[in-house]
Design a protein around this motif. Structure first.
Motif, PDB file in Angstrom:
ATOM      1  N   THR A 229       0.891  -1.277  -0.129  1.00 27.21           N
ATOM      2  CA  THR A 229       0.065  -0.039   0.106  1.00 27.21           C
ATOM      3  C   THR A 229       1.004   1.144   0.162  1.00 27.21           C
ATOM      4  O   THR A 229       1.705   1.609   0.788  1.00 27.21           O
ATOM      5  CB  THR A 229      -0.901  -0.077   1.286  1.00 27.21           C
ATOM      6  N   ASP A 230       0.550   2.124  -0.932  1.00 30.88           N
ATOM      7  CA  ASP A 230       1.401   3.429  -1.164  1.00 30.88           C
ATOM      8  C   ASP A 230       0.293   4.593  -0.669  1.00 30.88           C
ATOM      9  O   ASP A 230      -0.819   4.322  -1.380  1.00 30.88           O
ATOM     10  CB  ASP A 230       1.931   3.582  -2.455  1.00 30.88           C
ATOM     11  N   VAL A 231       0.740   5.498  -0.024  1.00 31.29           N
ATOM     12  CA  VAL A 231      -0.376   6.691   0.064  1.00 31.29           C
ATOM     13  C   VAL A 231       0.765   7.892  -0.098  1.00 31.29           C
ATOM     14  O   VAL A 231       1.832   8.046   0.502  1.00 31.29           O
ATOM     15  CB  VAL A 231      -0.955   6.915   1.508  1.00 31.29           C
ATOM     16  N   PHE A 232       0.153   8.781  -0.771  1.00 30.02           N
ATOM     17  CA  PHE A 232       1.109  10.060  -1.075  1.00 30.02           C
ATOM     18  C   PHE A 232       0.006  11.184  -1.533  1.00 30.02           C
ATOM     19  O   PHE A 232      -1.141  10.990  -1.714  1.00 30.02           O
ATOM     20  CB  PHE A 232       1.909   9.724  -2.419  1.00 30.02           C
ATOM     21  N   LEU A 233       0.705  12.325  -1.630  1.00 27.09           N
ATOM     22  CA  LEU A 233       0.055  13.467  -2.123  1.00 27.09           C
ATOM     23  C   LEU A 233       0.287  13.813  -3.721  1.00 27.09           C
ATOM     24  O   LEU A 233       1.271  13.835  -3.930  1.00 27.09           O
ATOM     25  CB  LEU A 233       0.156  14.694  -1.186  1.00 27.09           C
ATOM     26  N   THR A 234      -0.509  14.478  -4.260  1.00 29.74           N
ATOM     27  CA  THR A 234      -0.348  14.879  -5.596  1.00 29.74           C
ATOM     28  C   THR A 234      -0.974  16.191  -5.660  1.00 29.74           C
ATOM     29  O   THR A 234      -1.635  16.742  -4.583  1.00 29.74           O
ATOM     30  CB  THR A 234      -0.741  13.966  -6.880  1.00 29.74           C
TER      31      THR A 234
END
Length: 312
Positions: free
Chosen positions: A85-90
């Motif tokens: 699982t990857d969580v990030f902001l764009t």
């Protein structure tokens, strides 16, 4: 009611600018964020995700160094689930930061589902559902939070919905290299609004000189209404758009939907030029379609048969 203050209600109903703006204001129900992005203790590994510091412990994700929070989470994530699982902001074209989540549910998955979730939830609440769904239909899942939901900044609005899904689409393609023909657009309830708009937009795109098949689309509990259906017009007059979608569309709707009337699903089906056999879930409401066995059965058939025929 949507967390509006007395002052906001007075502004809306005592001095309303126009009925459509009232409807738009009441259309969004962002919950209190159930997760937060925190710096990872390991400087080289980027951000981590943890549960928000609230009374009831919501799910927490992807958290090296934050195992104590996982012990309190409602859903206990395995090490494998954390690792995939990857969580990030764009950032969207309207300047808002958009929280994104990518879950590699199936090692050999052909398709990735770009999932636009329903109202009153965020990625923290949806994450365990995404893991289960992707595993069962053999697809990876990419999702995002609308402006004003979860860790996404800004305020919810129709224009932001479109900018948010555009940002998610570009992040999915650029960060993970997913080809458009291997993406399935999935809209749930209010998520059908940006999903249909994106479906039309990408069908008109051409990457380089080679055309590609537009991504297929699923609409669940469709929130696509005619512009003038009541005293307060819908803020999302999108039912006219569905006739412009050139890809296969699977429409799913509960016959006892208490939020979006079943007639909306029927209207969508009639207007979609490439609609496949729909799923009308007898007795299902707005929020329990996924509990019926035919839900997963129909999704698998859509992926393994309907889309296979398209790519044959």
């Amino acid at each position: 009611m949507n967390g509006l203050s007395i002052r906001e209600l007075c502004c809306l109903f005592c001095c309303p600018p126009c009925p459509s703006r009232i409807a738009a204001k009441l259309a969004f129900l962002p919950p209190e964020p159930t997760y937060a992005l925190l710096p990872d203790p390991d400087p080289g590994s980027g951000a981590t995700v943890s549960a928000a510091n609230s009374g009831a412990a919501p799910p927490s994700l992807g958290a090296p160094g934050l195992r104590s929070r996982l012990e309190r989470a409602e859903f206990q994530y395995s090490q494998r689930e954390l690792d995939v699982t990857d969580v990030f902001l764009t950032r969207s074209s309207r300047g808002n930061r958009v929280g994104c989540m990518y879950i590699r549910c199936a090692p050999n998955a052909r398709f990735t589902v770009l999932f636009s979730h329903g109202n009153a939830v965020d990625l923290g609440q949806m994450s365990s559902f995404y893991i289960g769904l992707g595993t069962r239909i053999n697809c990876n899942i990419f999702s995002y939070d609308y402006s004003g939901y979860g860790v996404s900044t800004g305020k919810p609005s129709e224009k932001n919905l479109y900018a948010d899904i555009d940002a998610a689409w570009h992040a999915l393609r650029s960060r993970y290299g997913i080809s458009p023909e291997n993406i399935i657009l999935y809209g749930q309830s209010i998520g059908t609004v940006p999903t249909v708009t994106l479906g039309i937009k990408v069908s008109r795109m051409r990457l380089g000189l080679a055309p590609y098949s537009p991504p297929p689309l699923l609409a669940e509990g469709a929130s696509l209404t005619p512009k003038k259906t009541s005293r307060f017009p819908s803020p999302f007059p999108n039912i006219e758009k569905v006739s412009k979608i050139p890809s296969p569309v699977l429409i799913i709707h509960g016959t006892e939907d208490e939020v979006i009337d079943f007639s909306h699903g029927l209207a969508l089906f009639e207007r979609c030029p490439k609609a496949v056999e729909p799923l009308w879930v007898e007795g299902a409401g707005h929020n329990d379609i996924e509990l019926y066995s035919q839900y997963l059965e129909r999704l698998r058939r859509f992926i393994n048969q309907d889309l296979a025929a398209q790519h044959a």
